[in-house]
Design a protein around this motif. Structure first.
Motif, PDB file in Angstrom:
ATOM      1  N   THR A 142       0.914  -1.136  -0.005  1.00 27.38           N
ATOM      2  CA  THR A 142       0.061   0.020   0.187  1.00 27.38           C
ATOM      3  C   THR A 142       0.819   1.300   0.052  1.00 27.38           C
ATOM      4  N   ILE A 143       1.885   1.565   0.942  1.00 29.59           N
ATOM      5  CA  ILE A 143       2.783   2.672   0.765  1.00 29.59           C
ATOM      6  C   ILE A 143       3.712   2.693  -0.086  1.00 29.59           C
ATOM      7  N   LEU A 144       4.502   1.817  -0.541  1.00 30.36           N
ATOM      8  CA  LEU A 144       5.338   1.689  -1.433  1.00 30.36           C
ATOM      9  C   LEU A 144       5.001   2.010  -2.824  1.00 30.36           C
ATOM     10  N   PRO A 145       4.199   1.163  -3.212  1.00 30.47           N
ATOM     11  CA  PRO A 145       4.026   1.130  -4.747  1.00 30.47           C
ATOM     12  C   PRO A 145       3.509   2.607  -5.373  1.00 30.47           C
ATOM     13  N   PRO A 146       2.724   3.385  -4.917  1.00 29.97           N
ATOM     14  CA  PRO A 146       2.526   4.855  -5.418  1.00 29.97           C
ATOM     15  C   PRO A 146       3.863   5.517  -5.498  1.00 29.97           C
ATOM     16  N   PHE A 147       4.391   5.476  -4.290  1.00 28.86           N
ATOM     17  CA  PHE A 147       5.656   6.246  -3.946  1.00 28.86           C
ATOM     18  C   PHE A 147       6.809   5.844  -5.023  1.00 28.86           C
ATOM     19  N   ILE A 148       6.987   4.796  -5.062  1.00 33.59           N
ATOM     20  CA  ILE A 148       7.954   4.106  -6.168  1.00 33.59           C
ATOM     21  C   ILE A 148       7.730   4.598  -7.561  1.00 33.59           C
ATOM     22  N   GLN A 149       6.342   4.688  -8.057  1.00 32.05           N
ATOM     23  CA  GLN A 149       6.022   5.217  -9.397  1.00 32.05           C
ATOM     24  C   GLN A 149       6.051   6.711  -9.627  1.00 32.05           C
ATOM     25  N   LYS A 150       6.162   7.323  -8.430  1.00 34.83           N
ATOM     26  CA  LYS A 150       6.349   8.871  -8.885  1.00 34.83           C
ATOM     27  C   LYS A 150       7.747   9.335  -8.434  1.00 34.83           C
ATOM     28  N   VAL A 151       8.437   8.886  -7.446  1.00 35.88           N
ATOM     29  CA  VAL A 151       9.592   9.480  -6.977  1.00 35.88           C
ATOM     30  C   VAL A 151      10.811   9.482  -8.081  1.00 35.88           C
ATOM     31  N   LYS A 152      11.387  10.661  -7.918  1.00 33.68           N
ATOM     32  CA  LYS A 152      12.753  10.780  -8.750  1.00 33.68           C
ATOM     33  C   LYS A 152      13.857  11.476  -8.165  1.00 33.68           C
ATOM     34  N   LYS A 153      15.050  11.388  -8.707  1.00 32.49           N
ATOM     35  CA  LYS A 153      16.114  12.035  -8.102  1.00 32.49           C
ATOM     36  C   LYS A 153      15.855  13.585  -7.879  1.00 32.49           C
ATOM     37  N   SER A 154      16.472  14.148  -6.795  1.00 31.73           N
ATOM     38  CA  SER A 154      16.347  15.426  -6.361  1.00 31.73           C
ATOM     39  C   SER A 154      14.997  15.706  -5.877  1.00 31.73           C
ATOM     40  N   ASP A 155      13.948  15.011  -5.598  1.00 32.11           N
ATOM     41  CA  ASP A 155      12.664  15.187  -5.252  1.00 32.11           C
ATOM     42  C   ASP A 155      13.156  15.444  -3.685  1.00 32.11           C
ATOM     43  N   SER A 156      12.053  16.307  -2.921  1.00 35.16           N
ATOM     44  CA  SER A 156      12.140  16.561  -1.395  1.00 35.16           C
ATOM     45  C   SER A 156      10.955  15.642  -0.958  1.00 35.16           C
ATOM     46  N   LEU A 157      11.264  15.080   0.282  1.00 36.69           N
ATOM     47  CA  LEU A 157       9.960  14.305   0.746  1.00 36.69           C
ATOM     48  C   LEU A 157      10.195  14.302   2.286  1.00 36.69           C
ATOM     49  N   TYR A 158       9.231  14.096   2.738  1.00 33.18           N
ATOM     50  CA  TYR A 158       9.114  13.755   4.322  1.00 33.18           C
ATOM     51  C   TYR A 158       8.773  12.361   4.559  1.00 33.18           C
ATOM     52  N   PHE A 159       9.361  11.587   5.368  1.00 33.54           N
ATOM     53  CA  PHE A 159       9.420  10.410   5.749  1.00 33.54           C
ATOM     54  C   PHE A 159       9.305  10.058   7.393  1.00 33.54           C
ATOM     55  N   LYS A 160       8.539   8.971   7.669  1.00 33.00           N
ATOM     56  CA  LYS A 160       8.562   8.391   9.075  1.00 33.00           C
ATOM     57  C   LYS A 160       8.529   6.981   8.819  1.00 33.00           C
ATOM     58  N   GLY A 161       9.625   6.420   9.598  1.00 34.60           N
ATOM     59  CA  GLY A 161       9.550   4.838   9.724  1.00 34.60           C
ATOM     60  C   GLY A 161      10.329   4.418  10.994  1.00 34.60           C
ATOM     61  N   ALA A 162      10.119   3.129  10.687  1.00 38.14           N
ATOM     62  CA  ALA A 162      11.023   2.053  11.904  1.00 38.14           C
ATOM     63  C   ALA A 162      12.456   2.002  11.359  1.00 38.14           C
ATOM     64  N   VAL A 163      13.300   1.719  12.428  1.00 36.66           N
ATOM     65  CA  VAL A 163      14.570   1.438  12.107  1.00 36.66           C
ATOM     66  C   VAL A 163      15.064   0.314  13.380  1.00 36.66           C
ATOM     67  N   ARG A 164      15.710  -0.678  12.861  1.00 43.34           N
ATOM     68  CA  ARG A 164      16.418  -1.707  13.765  1.00 43.34           C
ATOM     69  C   ARG A 164      18.002  -1.384  13.862  1.00 43.34           C
ATOM     70  N   LEU A 165      18.358  -1.360  15.022  1.00 44.77           N
ATOM     71  CA  LEU A 165      19.712  -1.290  15.297  1.00 44.77           C
ATOM     72  C   LEU A 165      20.352  -2.337  16.245  1.00 44.77           C
ATOM     73  N   ASN A 166      21.333  -2.956  15.878  1.00 50.25           N
ATOM     74  CA  ASN A 166      22.042  -3.985  16.726  1.00 50.25           C
ATOM     75  C   ASN A 166      23.144  -3.078  17.503  1.00 50.25           C
ATOM     76  N   THR A 167      23.025  -3.169  18.806  1.00 56.01           N
ATOM     77  CA  THR A 167      23.969  -2.268  19.733  1.00 56.01           C
ATOM     78  C   THR A 167      25.260  -3.053  19.768  1.00 56.01           C
ATOM     79  N   LYS A 168      25.236  -4.354  19.399  1.00 55.00           N
ATOM     80  CA  LYS A 168      26.610  -5.196  19.526  1.00 55.00           C
ATOM     81  C   LYS A 168      27.382  -5.208  18.287  1.00 55.00           C
TER      82      LYS A 168
END
Length: 206
Positions: free
Chosen positions: A162-188
Motif C-alpha cells: 500500500t505505502i510503497l507502490p504509489p511512492f516508487i512510481q512517482k519518486v525521482k532524483k532530487s525530489d524533496s520528501l517527508y518520511f516517518k519510519g521504523a529502524v532496527r539497530l543492533n547495539t552489539k
C-alpha cells in the motif's frame, strides 16, 4: 432385591451417558482456539495504520543518528524498544530529506537538517521493526506467538502493498520528501551506514 438392582442399572446408564457427553480439553488448548478464532492480525494492523499511526511519537532522524553515533548503547537503552534480552533495538524516526539515488532495494536520501545520508527501504520489507518500534502490540497480550508474529507480517504487507507502490512510481532524483519510519539497530555490532528505514509514511513535497 429387584428395586436396588433397577436403581443401580439406571444410575449406571445415566453415568455412561453423562461421561460420553462431556469432552474435556486442556485450558491452554481452549484459549488457543478462542484466540485463533477471534484474532485477525490483518484487521488489527490495518486499524493501527488507519487510526493510530499518526499518534506514534518519533525522533528527528538527524538527532537519532547523532545520538547513536555518540553513545549507541546508552542512547538505545534509554530511548529504544526491544524484545526480551535481544541486542536489537527499535526506533521510530522522521525527517525531511532530498533523494540522492534510487537503487533497487532502497532510496538514498540526504537529511535537510545536516545532510547526513540514510537509506529508505523499498524492497525486502520484513522483520519486527514496525511492531517493536511503534509498540503497537505487546507479547504478553497474546495467548500464542503466532498471533503476535502475524502482526509483523501484516504490517510489513501494508508497507509493501500500500505505502510503497504509489511512492516508487512517482519518486525521482532530487525530489524533496517527508518520511516517518521504523529502524532496527543492533547495539552489539552497529553498522550505521547500513541502517534501513522501513517507511510508515512517505510524502513527496511539491
Amino acid at each position: 432385591m429387584k428395586k436396588p438392582l433397577t436403581y443401580f442399572l439406571i444410575a449406571l446408564i445415566l453415568g455412561i451417558v453423562a461421561y460420553n457427553s462431556v469432552y474435556i480439553k486442556k485450558l491452554d488448548d481452549v484459549k488457543k482456539e478462542q484466540t485463533k478464532a477471534t484474532f485477525d492480525a490483518k484487521t488489527y494492523a490495518n486499524d493501527f495504520f488507519n487510526s493510530k499511526l499518526e499518534t506514534v511519537s518519533s525522533t528527528a532522524a538527524a538527532d537519532f543518528l547523532n545520538n547513536i553515533k555518540a553513545d549507541v548503547k546508552g542512547y538505545s537503552e534509554e530511548n529504544g524498544n526491544k524484545l526480551g534480552i535481544s541486542t536489537d533495538y527499535y526506533f521510530i524516526i522522521d525527517g525531511n530529506a532530498s533523494v540522492v539515488e534510487i537503487e533497487d532495494e532502497y532510496i538514498l536520501v540526504t537529511l535537510d537538517d545536516d545532510h547526513q545520508k540514510m537509506k529508505i527501504a523499498t524492497d525486502f520489507i520484513f522483520g519486527n521493526a514496525i511492531r517493536e518500534g511503534t509498540q503497537m502490540a505487546h507479547i504478553g497480550d497474546y495467548q500464542n506467538t503466532m498471533d503476535y508474529n502475524n502482526i509483523s507480517v501484516e504490517s510489513n504487507n501494508i508497507v509493501r502493498e500500500t505505502i510503497l507502490p504509489p511512492f516508487i512510481q512517482k519518486v525521482k532524483k532530487s525530489d524533496s520528501l517527508y518520511f516517518k519510519g521504523a529502524v532496527r539497530l543492533n547495539t552489539k555490532k552497529p553498522k550505521f551506514e547500513d541502517l534501513r528505514v522501513i517507511p510508515l509514511v512517505l510524502k513527496i513535497k511539491k
